[in-house]
Design a protein around this motif. Structure first.
Motif, short mmCIF file in Angstrom:
data_model
loop_
_atom_site.label_atom_id
_atom_site.label_comp_id
_atom_site.label_asym_id
_atom_site.label_seq_id
_atom_site.Cartn_x
_atom_site.Cartn_y
_atom_site.Cartn_z
N GLY A 176 0.79 -1.23 0.00
CA GLY A 176 0.00 0.00 0.00
C GLY A 176 0.82 1.27 0.00
O GLY A 176 0.28 2.37 -0.11
N GLY A 177 2.14 1.15 0.13
CA GLY A 177 2.98 2.34 0.17
C GLY A 177 3.02 2.96 1.56
O GLY A 177 2.47 2.43 2.53
N LEU A 178 3.66 4.12 1.67
CA LEU A 178 3.88 4.78 2.95
C LEU A 178 3.08 6.06 3.12
O LEU A 178 3.34 6.86 4.00
N THR A 179 2.09 6.25 2.26
CA THR A 179 1.29 7.47 2.33
C THR A 179 0.66 7.66 3.71
O THR A 179 0.68 8.75 4.28
N ASP A 180 0.06 6.59 4.24
CA ASP A 180 -0.60 6.69 5.53
C ASP A 180 0.36 7.11 6.63
O ASP A 180 0.02 7.89 7.52
N TYR A 181 1.60 6.60 6.55
CA TYR A 181 2.58 6.95 7.57
C TYR A 181 3.02 8.40 7.45
O TYR A 181 3.29 9.07 8.44
N ALA A 182 3.10 8.88 6.21
CA ALA A 182 3.43 10.29 6.00
C ALA A 182 2.33 11.19 6.57
O ALA A 182 2.61 12.23 7.18
N ILE A 183 1.08 10.78 6.39
CA ILE A 183 -0.03 11.57 6.91
C ILE A 183 -0.01 11.60 8.43
O ILE A 183 -0.24 12.63 9.06
N LYS A 184 0.26 10.44 9.06
CA LYS A 184 0.33 10.38 10.52
C LYS A 184 1.44 11.30 11.04
O LYS A 184 1.27 11.98 12.05
N MET A 185 2.58 11.29 10.35
CA MET A 185 3.68 12.15 10.77
C MET A 185 3.32 13.61 10.60
O MET A 185 3.57 14.45 11.49
N PHE A 186 2.72 13.94 9.45
CA PHE A 186 2.28 15.32 9.20
C PHE A 186 1.31 15.76 10.29
O PHE A 186 1.41 16.86 10.83
N ASP A 187 0.36 14.89 10.61
CA ASP A 187 -0.66 15.20 11.62
C ASP A 187 -0.01 15.41 12.99
O ASP A 187 -0.32 16.37 13.70
N GLY A 188 0.93 14.53 13.36
CA GLY A 188 1.58 14.64 14.65
C GLY A 188 2.40 15.91 14.79
O GLY A 188 2.36 16.59 15.82
N LEU A 189 3.17 16.23 13.76
CA LEU A 189 3.98 17.44 13.79
C LEU A 189 3.10 18.69 13.86
O LEU A 189 3.39 19.63 14.61
N SER A 190 2.02 18.69 13.09
CA SER A 190 1.13 19.85 13.07
C SER A 190 0.48 20.07 14.43
O SER A 190 0.39 21.21 14.92
N LYS A 191 0.00 19.00 15.06
CA LYS A 191 -0.66 19.13 16.35
C LYS A 191 0.29 19.58 17.46
O LYS A 191 -0.14 20.13 18.47
#
Length: 269
Positions: free
Chosen positions: A100-115
């Motif tokens: 499935g690729g790493l898109t979901d993990y990139a989104i989780k990281m983006f979300d964590g950094l933003s919060k």
């Protein structure tokens, strides 16, 4: 300005805007592994020189049309991406990464950094994916690290080895990476190791969030290592970090023995 940019890019005002943001990530992040010399993937991790080799991901071909999760809403209180049904099943977890690729993990990281208010880092991550068409190395390494951290106490050593391999590869961790490592070690009751990397966060100029700090000190209480926890707190204070009492109170819903012991350890109450 950075916060405004994040909202313009990902504010869930319409399905069209959300779909566009998702396509920007998925179109570049779901490509087959090793498509670029600047892109890491779980299949590139070689554990052959470790004393205890963790289970290797099973071979699989990347999916041509992976099913994407629902559109990402950065202002939702729900998790940005659903966790796998069984996080202890590493074969399944690594299989999902490779197909499935790493898109979901990139989104989780983006979300964590933003919060955590690290919007500049979050935007830089998004920019690499969108503009350069490559998945940042830190995402791939952190994804593998997080898989081991979530797999249970028996894999804490694998999580640490993944982190060390990340450093030896010249990939710098970000605050999300460090938080995943510290919380994973704390959940495995590895108090000394969690404290070590909590201090390393400070040495790297990162400010641990309340959740990461609480996980570490709660582990000290569970393991009856209160004095060690107090010593850790003093070292953090010497490095200029002071925990906010109100933040700690609002960051946990526990009101039992552990909560009282943590409050006493941190604030003498």
């Amino acid at each position: 300005m950075a916060t405004a940019a994040v909202r313009r890019l990902l504010r869930p005002t319409s399905s069209t805007a959300l779909s566009r943001a998702r396509r920007l990530l998925s179109s570049t992040a779901s490509s087959p592994p090793n498509r670029s010399p600047n892109t890491n993937s779980p299949v590139s991790f070689d554990w052959s020189d470790d004393d205890e080799s963790p289970p290797a991901p099973p071979p699989a071909s990347p999916a041509k049309n992976p099913t994407l999760p629902p559109p990402y809403d950065p202002f939702s209180k729900k998790h940005a991406v659903a966790d796998p049904p069984d996080s202890t099943n590493l074969q399944e977890v690594f299989h999902r990464m490779r197909t499935g690729g790493l898109t979901d993990y990139a989104i989780k990281m983006f979300d964590g950094l933003s919060k955590d208010g690290l919007t500049h880092e979050a935007l830089a991550l998004f920019s690499i994916i969108k503009d350069k068409g490559a998945m940042p190395d830190v995402v791939a390494h952190t994804a593998v690290l997080e898989a081991y951290a979530n797999a249970g106490p028996g894999h804490w050593g694998d999580a640490v080895r993944t982190y060390k391999r990340m450093l030896s590869s010249g990939v710098a961790p970000n605050a999300y990476t460090m938080a995943v490592l510290v919380k994973g070690l704390a959940a495995s009751d590895r108090c000394a190791e969690a404290g070590k990397y909590l201090l390393e966060m400070l040495d790297r100029g990162m400010r641990p969030n309340v959740e990461t700090c609480l996980a570490t000190f709660e582990a000290h209480v569970r393991m009856n290592k209160v004095e060690e926890g107090k010593a850790l707190l003093e070292m953090m204070k010497k490095k200029g970090f002071v925990l906010d009492e109100e933040g700690v109170r609002s960051g946990t819903v526990k009101r039992g023995h552990v909560f009282r012991a943590v409050m006493n350890m941190l604030f003498g109450k």
